[in-house]
Design an enzyme around this catalytic site. Structure first.
Site, mmCIF file in Angstrom:
data_model
loop_
_atom_site.group_PDB
_atom_site.id
_atom_site.type_symbol
_atom_site.label_atom_id
_atom_site.label_comp_id
_atom_site.label_asym_id
_atom_site.label_seq_id
_atom_site.Cartn_x
_atom_site.Cartn_y
_atom_site.Cartn_z
ATOM 1 N N CYS A 78 0.822 -1.205 0.000
ATOM 2 C CA CYS A 78 0.000 0.000 0.000
ATOM 3 C C CYS A 78 0.859 1.259 0.000
ATOM 4 O O CYS A 78 1.909 1.299 0.626
ATOM 5 C CB CYS A 78 -0.898 -0.013 1.232
ATOM 6 S SG CYS A 78 -2.064 1.346 1.248
ATOM 7 N N CYS A 81 -1.063 3.301 3.827
ATOM 8 C CA CYS A 81 -0.637 2.866 5.165
ATOM 9 C C CYS A 81 0.728 2.192 5.008
ATOM 10 O O CYS A 81 0.913 1.026 5.306
ATOM 11 C CB CYS A 81 -1.661 1.932 5.785
ATOM 12 S SG CYS A 81 -1.942 0.440 4.864
ATOM 13 N N HIS A 85 2.557 -2.184 7.216
ATOM 14 C CA HIS A 85 2.899 -3.549 6.800
ATOM 15 C C HIS A 85 4.367 -3.859 7.094
ATOM 16 O O HIS A 85 4.741 -5.020 7.250
ATOM 17 C CB HIS A 85 2.583 -3.748 5.317
ATOM 18 C CG HIS A 85 1.118 -3.706 5.030
ATOM 19 N ND1 HIS A 85 0.272 -4.743 5.354
ATOM 20 C CD2 HIS A 85 0.334 -2.742 4.495
ATOM 21 C CE1 HIS A 85 -0.978 -4.423 5.012
ATOM 22 N NE2 HIS A 85 -0.956 -3.212 4.500
ATOM 23 N N ARG A 495 -6.673 1.896 9.667
ATOM 24 C CA ARG A 495 -7.983 1.352 9.314
ATOM 25 C C ARG A 495 -8.384 0.179 10.183
ATOM 26 O O ARG A 495 -9.418 -0.439 9.947
ATOM 27 C CB ARG A 495 -8.019 0.980 7.835
ATOM 28 C CG ARG A 495 -8.128 2.192 6.965
ATOM 29 C CD ARG A 495 -7.552 2.025 5.575
ATOM 30 N NE ARG A 495 -7.254 3.362 5.055
ATOM 31 C CZ ARG A 495 -6.175 4.079 5.452
ATOM 32 N NH1 ARG A 495 -5.286 3.569 6.291
ATOM 33 N NH2 ARG A 495 -5.999 5.293 5.001
ATOM 34 N N SER A 518 -8.817 -3.557 5.892
ATOM 35 C CA SER A 518 -9.860 -3.425 4.864
ATOM 36 C C SER A 518 -10.347 -4.794 4.383
ATOM 37 O O SER A 518 -11.419 -4.879 3.785
ATOM 38 C CB SER A 518 -9.383 -2.570 3.687
ATOM 39 O OG SER A 518 -9.258 -1.220 4.107
ATOM 40 N N CYS A 565 -4.573 -2.593 0.122
ATOM 41 C CA CYS A 565 -4.244 -3.400 1.293
ATOM 42 C C CYS A 565 -5.061 -4.677 1.326
ATOM 43 O O CYS A 565 -4.554 -5.760 1.620
ATOM 44 C CB CYS A 565 -4.553 -2.627 2.566
ATOM 45 S SG CYS A 565 -3.234 -1.546 3.079
HETATM 46 NI NI1 NFE Z 1 -3.717 0.589 2.508
HETATM 47 FE FE1 NFE Z 1 -4.076 -0.354 5.454
HETATM 48 C C1 NFE Z 1 -4.427 0.552 6.920
HETATM 49 C C2 NFE Z 1 -3.440 -1.739 6.379
HETATM 50 S S1 NFE Z 1 -5.796 -1.405 5.040
HETATM 51 S S2 NFE Z 1 -4.439 1.397 4.148
HETATM 52 O O1 NFE Z 1 -4.636 1.272 7.778
HETATM 53 O O2 NFE Z 1 -3.009 -2.518 6.938
HETATM 54 O O3 NFE Z 1 -7.052 -1.332 5.615
#
Ligand code: NFE
Ligand code: MG
Length: 583
Positions: A78, A81, A85, A495, A518, A565
């Site tokens: 992503c 965010c 990760h 998120r 997500s 994500c």
């Molecule tokens: Ni791509 Fe993420 C966040 C993660 S996804 S934004 O916050 O992990 O929901």
């Protein structure tokens, strides 16, 4: 094909002539490709389907690689965010190896996470969702003096002056007159669901523009401590990569830390004096919306901001709340907590992958099998996660409810303040239960931002104290034994709860799975055909104009979707009644 599928009861009814299908594809002002289908009857959503339209397969790419490198790949899941990760990946490997990291590394990671979270929440409210509620064109009708009176009644922010609002209004007027609304060009301006008075619209538009500046300051903190942004470099399995030395030009030194402190002070003003007053005023003015958007009320969040090297004492609690019942809150108490490990499963019954299973992430595979959009069968690249067999809503609302249930003082204080401010606008008390809603997700995200700012202060003080005490360590080297190790890491991302799951064999990655916020919220129906949180939250949502389904976007955007994500390219022709483009 999937196994036998029993349609939910409401799909057995013969559709009446007044039932209409709308397909919003893509939903914009989010990251990634999300398609939302709704059946609308008598001005309300009666059923909904959430579909992820993109697949990248990062989990597959990781197979056979060095676990020390995994965070560099997963961070590329992503561009929004970005840090999360990376953090979650090193935590998973450290958990598999039983590796502790130095306290300095823990505190530095916390600072990066707090700054990134604040940046992300500010951007979500102003840039990604406010324009579902705020009419930019109506702001042209506002009286700058009346706008200043309104804004000064809400806070002491220095830019809440008639002169500043007049200047912003002049700028917007020039855009509109020149036919150059740019990113504002396709908004649902003048939509009958837009209810704010012109002065509130002008105030919010002015703060939209200021938010761009303040989110950047939060991101500068991430860049200084993380080495760069997006996608930090200052991380390693075992700690962080950069050396700490207060007097060294080439290390994290006092000059850099002092600059971080300056940025923190500037950011604090916006978080306290603009974001919270705006969200609570807008929620109060839209009180008629408080009953909408509840959906799934099993809530899951991760504890985070560890204060110790081991990960047993957390600045922000998290855990599981079944059925919105705060008395039944079950905390997650430490990294590696088996209560979490044993209860998370993912189903692919309604997703475009080969097979039809519900498994622990350790035992999953990721073999794509695309079959077109089939609402009775598979219709999404997103898998469907469950906790203790049930769908769970994740995100700032889940986190705030968990912190309230855990008796977290700061959260209770900011939540009381937010609810009192909303009540001051509506004229009647607003209970905590009002949070189970579309607007509740915005209010909770704002409350969480206040707590994140406290985390920034707390971890900054702790880091300075630890360095001042002479501790410069930042890295414990990992050792990979022969044989197999399994582990997982969790992190409360903007998120919601994120977890990475790894199986290592002879020092190489044998299996890797990311179960992402997500994915929890945007997931399709699960193994028991229960709706995912987006789908459930849309039921009962009003839709005044099917050609301009602003209200559907309000509820979907309130989750802050990130499909990049969730799924970790695809597009094809499909049947639709109406095609809607959104801002
Ligand atoms: Ni791509 Fe993420 C966040 C993660 S996804 S934004 O916050 O992990 O929901
Ligand atoms: Mg996954």
């Amino acid at each position: 094909m999937r196994g036998a599928w029993a349609p939910p009861a409401n799909q057995l009814e013969t559709p009446t002539v007044s039932t209409k299908r709308i397909s919003i594809d893509p939903v914009t002002r989010i990251e990634g490709h999300l398609r939302i289908d709704c059946d609308i009857r008598d001005g309300k959503v009666v059923d909904a389907w959430s579909s992820g339209q993109m697949w990248r397969g990062i989990e597959t790419i990781l197979s056979g690689r060095d676990p020390r490198d995994a965070w560099l790949y997963t961070q590329r899941i992503c561009g929004v965010c970005t840090t999360v990760h990376a953090i979650c990946s090193v935590r998973a490997v450290e958990n598999a190896l039983g590796l502790e990291i130095p306290l300095n590394a823990q505190l530095l990671r916390n600072l990066i996470m707090a700054a990134h979270g604040i940046h992300d929440h500010i951007v979500h409210f102003y840039q990604l969702s406010a324009l579902d509620w705020v009419d930019v064109v109506s702001a042209l009708d506002a009286d700058p003096q009346a706008t200043a009176t309104l804004a000064q009644g809400l806070s002491n922010w220095p830019n809440n002056s008639a002169a500043h609002f007049a200047e912003v209004q002049g700028r917007v007027r020039k855009f509109v007159a020149g036919g150059q609304l740019g990113i504002f060009a396709h908004g649902y301006w003048g939509h009958p669901a837009m209810k704010l008075p012109p002065a509130a619209n002008l105030m919010a538009v002015a703060h939209y523009l200021e938010a761009l500046d303040y989110q950047r300051r939060a991101n500068q903190i991430v860049a200084i401590l993380g080495g760069k942004t997006p996608h930090i470099q200052n991380l390693a399995v075992g700690g962080v990569a950069n050396a700490i030395n207060p007097d060294e030009q080439s290390a994290l030194n006092m000059e850099r830390l002092a600059y971080v402190r300056t940025l923190m002070d500037e950011l604090g003003g916006f978080v306290r004096e603009v974001y919270l007053p705006d969200v609570t005023a807008i929620a109060g003015l839209y009180a008629a919306w408080l009953p909408y958007g509840e959906g799934v009320t099993h809530y899951l969040s991760a504890p985070d901001f560890p204060r110790d090297a081991k990960g047993t004492d957390f600045g922000m609690p998290g855990g599981y709340i079944p059925n919105a019942d705060l008395a039944r809150f079950h905390p997650l108490t430490h990294f590696g907590d088996p209560y979490f490990e044993q209860n998370v499963k993912e189903s692919i019954k309604h997703s475009w992958y080969q097979g039809d299973w519900t498994r622990s992430p350790y035992e999953e595979d990721t073999v794509p099998h695309y079959t077109d959009f089939n609402q009775e069968g598979a219709y999404s690249w997103v898998k469907s996660p469950s906790f203790a067999g049930l769908p769970a809503q994740v995100g700032p609302l889940a986190n705030v409810l968990a912190m309230v249930a855990a008796g977290h003082e700061g959260t209770k204080r900011y939540l009381d303040l937010a609810l009192a401010r909303i009540a001051a606008v509506t004229g009647s008390a607003v209970p905590v239960t009002a949070l189970h809603s579309t607007l509740g997700r915005h209010a909770a995200r704002c409350v969480r931002t206040q707590v994140l700012y406290d985390m920034l202060l707390e971890n900054y003080e702790a880091l300075i104290a630890n360095i001042a005490g002479g501790d410069y360590t930042s890295f414990n080297p990992p050792i990979f034994p022969k044989g197999e190790q399994m582990g997982f890491g969790f992190h409360e991302a903007p998120r919601g709860i994120l977890s990475h799951w790894i199986v290592i064999e002879n020092g190489k990655i044998k299996n890797y799975q990311a179960v992402v916020p997500s994915t929890w919220n945007a997931g399709p129906r699960n193994q028991d055909d229960a709706r995912g949180p987006y789908e459930a939250a849309l039921i009962g949502n009003p839709v005044l104009d099917e050609e301009r389904p602003l209200e559907v976007l309000r509820t979907v955007h309130s989750f802050d979707p990130c499909l990049a994500c969730a799924i970790h390219l695809h597009d094809n022709e499909r049947q639709r009644v109406i095609r809607v483009s959104t801002v």
